[in-house]
Scaffold this motif. Structure first.
Motif, PDB file in Angstrom:
ATOM      1  N   THR A  35       0.856  -1.186   0.000  1.00  0.00           N
ATOM      2  CA  THR A  35       0.000   0.000   0.000  1.00  0.00           C
ATOM      3  C   THR A  35       0.889   1.232   0.000  1.00  0.00           C
ATOM      4  N   GLY A  36       0.695   2.097  -0.980  1.00  0.00           N
ATOM      5  CA  GLY A  36       1.437   3.350  -1.038  1.00  0.00           C
ATOM      6  C   GLY A  36       0.543   4.500  -0.637  1.00  0.00           C
ATOM      7  N   CYS A  37       1.064   5.403   0.174  1.00  0.00           N
ATOM      8  CA  CYS A  37       0.230   6.484   0.703  1.00  0.00           C
ATOM      9  C   CYS A  37       0.923   7.825   0.566  1.00  0.00           C
ATOM     10  N   HIS A  38       0.133   8.839   0.196  1.00  0.00           N
ATOM     11  CA  HIS A  38       0.601  10.228   0.284  1.00  0.00           C
ATOM     12  C   HIS A  38      -0.445  11.043   1.023  1.00  0.00           C
ATOM     13  N   VAL A  39       0.013  11.901   1.914  1.00  0.00           N
ATOM     14  CA  VAL A  39      -0.869  12.764   2.701  1.00  0.00           C
ATOM     15  C   VAL A  39      -0.608  14.210   2.310  1.00  0.00           C
ATOM     16  N   TYR A  40      -1.672  14.954   2.015  1.00  0.00           N
ATOM     17  CA  TYR A  40      -1.511  16.374   1.728  1.00  0.00           C
ATOM     18  C   TYR A  40      -2.343  17.181   2.721  1.00  0.00           C
ATOM     19  N   ALA A  41      -1.911  18.398   2.998  1.00  0.00           N
ATOM     20  CA  ALA A  41      -2.503  19.205   4.071  1.00  0.00           C
ATOM     21  C   ALA A  41      -3.214  20.424   3.504  1.00  0.00           C
TER      22      ALA A  41
END
Length: 404
Positions: A35-41
């Motif tokens: 599972t690849g994840c990116h978090v943006y704010a």
């Protein structure tokens, strides 16, 4: 042991790209999932824009104009960041597809470490992989804020912090062993990785015989003369030098030998070393001197307290190491470590009686030191005279009725 469910955080930084490659390499030969994840704010950017509004030029202070600016900003930030997330995840998805590894992209909005921790807790992967630093990397901060927070608070799963390209070819896996359940879990994991990559395993145990040498003079200087005489500092130092420190070295060596038997059973080519000194710097220098491709550590050591989020040596090594660091969480069922066959040395009742006078905290180490003394002289049993001989060497023995 290879990992079946791997979670990797990406942000487009150099260490993040290396983390993605490491995650795919450790996924179990196409049988595992990644599972690849990116978090943006986006909300954080929206709040910062509102904070800056009072400082905008006068022509932008009209409410209608501000509303237009807010809408434009929100559209650019939300839509633009989602596009950036897709761009970060796309190369990793392509690599996973080329290797036949099932891959799931996940995009989340919020504070980076908060969302990563939430996803790890929800999904409970076997392994989480993060770049040790992100876009804000500086030489003065060797471990990024997100990576350190996840290291501190994601305590139930293994975590790999990546600084270097993932390659174990001709580069050993180094693992720290102190005889705790956590260190044997780390050893089992390290041995499996080393065997799978056909690379050597270096198991190192570090004990500290120097601490008391530095502390005793400080204590002596703080006590009045009468208390110094009662404490008998020369005898205490002899006790450490001849019994406790030697016994401690023997104990660590014995635990390491048991660990080596476990590693060999898992197919690893293992070399062991017992090193004297402070744990953190000695493990760090040992791994660097061996050119380690991976340093594996248990999350906790022998002296774990319930309040502890992570062992201090593991935390400091995760910060200062120049190679990739795998922190292994405690297992629900402790690793079974083989007992080594060894000829027992019988003790006479008189010898046991003398040993009983040793302070309880030092009794186990004293027993090992006496048995080592007896074996070195080719004797077949531990007698009262043998115990007193060791006691005299330590400055604790005196007349006929004196014990250690």
């Amino acid at each position: 042991m290879m990992y079946q469910q791997i979670f990797v955080g990406v942000d487009g930084s150099p260490c993040s790209d290396l983390a993605g490659d490491a995650a795919l390499s450790l996924t179990a030969g196409g049988r595992g999932r990644c599972t690849g994840c990116h978090v943006y704010a986006a909300r954080m950017h929206r709040q910062r824009f509102e904070d800056m509004e009072p400082g905008l030029p006068g022509q932008y202070q009209e409410e209608e104009r501000l509303d237009d600016l807010r809408a434009t900003h929100d559209d650019l930030i939300s839509g633009g960041m989602a596009l950036i997330s897709d761009a970060y995840l796309a190369p990793l998805a392509e690599k996973a597809a080329a290797q036949g590894i099932p891959f799931e992209p996940v995009i989340a909005e919020g504070r980076g470490y908060v969302e990563v921790l939430r996803l790890i807790r929800e999904r409970r992967p076997d392994l989480a992989v993060l770049g040790a630093t992100g876009h804000g990397q500086t030489p003065e901060v060797p471990l990024g804020g997100l990576a350190e927070r996840v290291l501190l608070y994601a305590g139930t799963g293994d975590l790999l912090l990546v600084r270097r390209p993932w390659s174990l070819k001709n580069r050993p896996v180094v693992v720290g062993v102190d005889g705790s359940d956590a260190s044997y879990a780390a050893l089992e994991c390290a041995a499996s990785i080393a065997a799978a990559h056909d690379t050597p395993l270096e198991a190192v145990a570090v004990y500290d015989p120097f601490f008391h040498s530095a502390v005793f003079p400080v204590i002596a200087g703080a006590l009045p003369e009468e208390a110094q005489r009662r404490f008998n500092f020369p005898a205490q130092e002899q006790l450490h030098d001849e019994i406790i420190d030697r016994g401690l070295e023997h104990l660590y060596r014995r635990n390491l030998e048991r660990g080596a038997a476990l590693a060999q059973a898992l197919g690893a080519r293992v070399h062991t070393a017992v090193v004297a000194g402070r744990v953190c710097p000695q493990v760090h220098h040992y791994a660097a001197a061996r050119g380690a491709g991976l340093l594996v550590l248990g999350r906790y050591g022998l002296h774990r307290e319930e309040e502890s989020l992570i062992g201090s040596n593991t935390l400091n090594l995760a910060r200062m190491s120049t190679t990739n660091v795998l922190v292994v969480a405690p297992r629900e069922t402790p690793v079974t470590v083989p007992d080594l066959p060894r000829d027992a040395i019988p003790w006479t009742p008189e010898a046991e009686q003398v040993l009983s006078r040793v302070p309880p905290f030092a009794r186990k180490m004293a027993r090992m030191a006496v048995e080592e003394h007896v074996r070195a002289r080719g004797l077949s049993r531990v007698t009262e005279d043998a115990v007193r001989d060791v006691a005299r060497r330590s400055g604790r023995g005196g007349g006929q009725d004196a014990g250690p």
